[in-house]
Write an enzyme that holds these catalytic residues in place. Structure first.
Site, mmCIF file in Angstrom:
data_model
loop_
_atom_site.group_PDB
_atom_site.id
_atom_site.type_symbol
_atom_site.label_atom_id
_atom_site.label_comp_id
_atom_site.label_asym_id
_atom_site.label_seq_id
_atom_site.Cartn_x
_atom_site.Cartn_y
_atom_site.Cartn_z
ATOM 1 N N TYR A 92 0.813 -1.125 0.182
ATOM 2 C CA TYR A 92 -0.034 0.033 0.099
ATOM 3 C C TYR A 92 0.919 1.179 -0.030
ATOM 4 C CZ TYR A 92 -3.996 2.768 1.339
ATOM 5 O OH TYR A 92 -5.025 3.763 1.578
ATOM 6 N N SER A 186 1.710 -7.750 2.348
ATOM 7 C CA SER A 186 0.686 -6.595 2.599
ATOM 8 C C SER A 186 -0.272 -6.596 1.801
ATOM 9 C CB SER A 186 1.556 -5.240 3.019
ATOM 10 O OG SER A 186 0.674 -4.695 3.883
ATOM 11 N N GLN A 187 -0.381 -5.447 1.134
ATOM 12 C CA GLN A 187 -1.309 -5.259 -0.131
ATOM 13 C C GLN A 187 -1.100 -6.309 -1.364
ATOM 14 O OE1 GLN A 187 -3.034 -1.375 -2.140
ATOM 15 N NE2 GLN A 187 -1.049 -1.823 -3.077
ATOM 16 N N ASP A 272 1.572 -8.329 14.419
ATOM 17 C CA ASP A 272 1.283 -7.365 13.251
ATOM 18 C C ASP A 272 -0.217 -6.570 13.581
ATOM 19 O OD1 ASP A 272 0.624 -6.155 11.014
ATOM 20 O OD2 ASP A 272 0.880 -7.964 9.653
ATOM 21 N N HIS A 308 4.270 -6.431 11.315
ATOM 22 C CA HIS A 308 3.950 -6.406 9.852
ATOM 23 C C HIS A 308 5.460 -6.981 9.041
ATOM 24 C CE1 HIS A 308 1.252 -5.532 6.911
ATOM 25 N NE2 HIS A 308 2.068 -4.703 6.117
#
Length: 349
Positions: A92, A186-187, A272, A308
């Protein structure tokens, strides 16, 4: 255990049936079908770099509504035989950047397609792809752009771009179209999982700390962005909650992965706060559940003391070894250490 989410023993059993909206399959069938009206591969031209061991091309393909989407295609220099291609989706706020930024996969001997993220350039990295359909009602950030309507929502467009990247990759020079791999963090991890449920014939999926999973829960338990951006939008637009939840249900990866058939390699950090671990476990337990046959081979690596960032370089090494063994095996079986098993025995510290 997680510092704010469920403890590990509960995460192992956390397998909610995430509700799909009425017409979910039709929504994606019509969305992807409309994209098919435009030929996918628009432009491929060599890109000069200072990397003597790699060759790179600047690729433009047609994504959602035929919009031009940019990507870097990189492969080992002087290698002409068809190679497996790893399609990587970015996190992101990032873009494709410059050709020398992400070299793990081509240096490992794969063809590599790095897709830009439309309309996200400038927060953590640069990109070259506009989002010309970003005027639907909603908030200013990508995750809230068009969020009041499933038809206008940003992630409808970005997920479509990700599926079209698979179609484009199969047409690139010296690619083995039967060995297309999708990956991301992630994204990017969420996009890889979404593509696994929407694009047929994927050979393998590697995702870490994936975004877009079990969205109804995610927006309730963390205030950290990007989910926090949705909570912030609802803090001002209090009357919009029902519409927002309805829109999010159409792009929830925990629903899309039910249709996946490819082997899965997944990683998560229990601390996370960006992509809460329970949302990742929810998607993991739903993976391949709607196919009516055996669940695809899958492994989940858990990093109890990481957030994360998950397992970082240690996890990448596991990915490299897992994929090399998977693609080298004509039967497509993952190596013994990563075979499908109860999640508690797939924990890596």
């Amino acid at each position: 255990m997680s510092l704010f989410d469920l403890p590990l023993d509960q995460l192992r059993q956390y397998a909610p049936t995430v509700a799909e909206p009425e017409g979910f399959d039709d929504y994606w069938r019509s969305t992807l079908g409309a994209a098919e009206a435009v030929p996918v591969l628009l432009d491929v031209r060599p890109e000069p770099t200072d990397l003597r061991l790699l060759d790179t091309w600047d690729v433009t393909f047609a994504g959602f509504a035929g919009d031009p989407v940019r990507a870097w295609y990189t492969r080992p220099a002087g290698v002409d035989e068809p190679l497996p291609v790893v399609i990587e989706y970015v996190g992101y706020g990032r873009g494709r950047g410059t050709p020398h930024e992400r070299l793990t996969w081509p240096v490992a001997g794969y063809a590599h397609l790095l897709m830009d993220a439309r309309g996200q350039s400038g927060q953590y990295g640069v990109g070259d792809t506009a989002d010309p359909h970003g005027s639907a009602p909603g908030g200013p950030s990508p995750v809230t752009r068009g969020i009041l309507s499933p038809q206008g929502y940003y992630y409808r467009r970005l997920i479509t771009d990700a599926v079209r990247a698979v179609q484009a990759a199969r047409l690139l020079p010296a690619v083995d179209p039967q060995r297309v791999v999708v990956t991301g963090n992630s994204q990017g991890g969420g996009l890889a999982l979404a593509v696994a449920g929407l694009a047929p014939g994927i050979a393998a999926v590697l995702a870490t700390a994936p975004f877009l999973c079990h969205l109804q829960r995610a927006i309730e338990i963390t205030d950290v962005g990007p989910y926090g951006e949705i909570a912030g939008y609802l803090a001002v637009h209090r009357e919009a909650e029902a519409a927002v939840r309805h829109t999010l249900s159409h792009v929830d990866v925990a629903c899309l992965v039910r249709r996946a058939t490819a082997p899965l390699h997944l990683g998560v950090g229990l601390r996370d706060r960006v992509c809460p671990p329970s949302t990742v476990f929810a998607a993991y337990h739903q993976y391949g559940a709607a196919n009516g046959g055996p669940v695809p081979e899958r492994s989940l690596h858990v990093y109890p003391f990481n957030g994360h960032e998950h397992g970082e370089a240690v996890h990448v090494r596991r990915q490299l070894r897992w994929l090399a063994d998977l693609l080298a095996d004509p039967a497509g079986a993952p190596p013994p250490d990563d075979a499908a098993r109860p999640v508690e025995t797939a924990v890596a510290g």
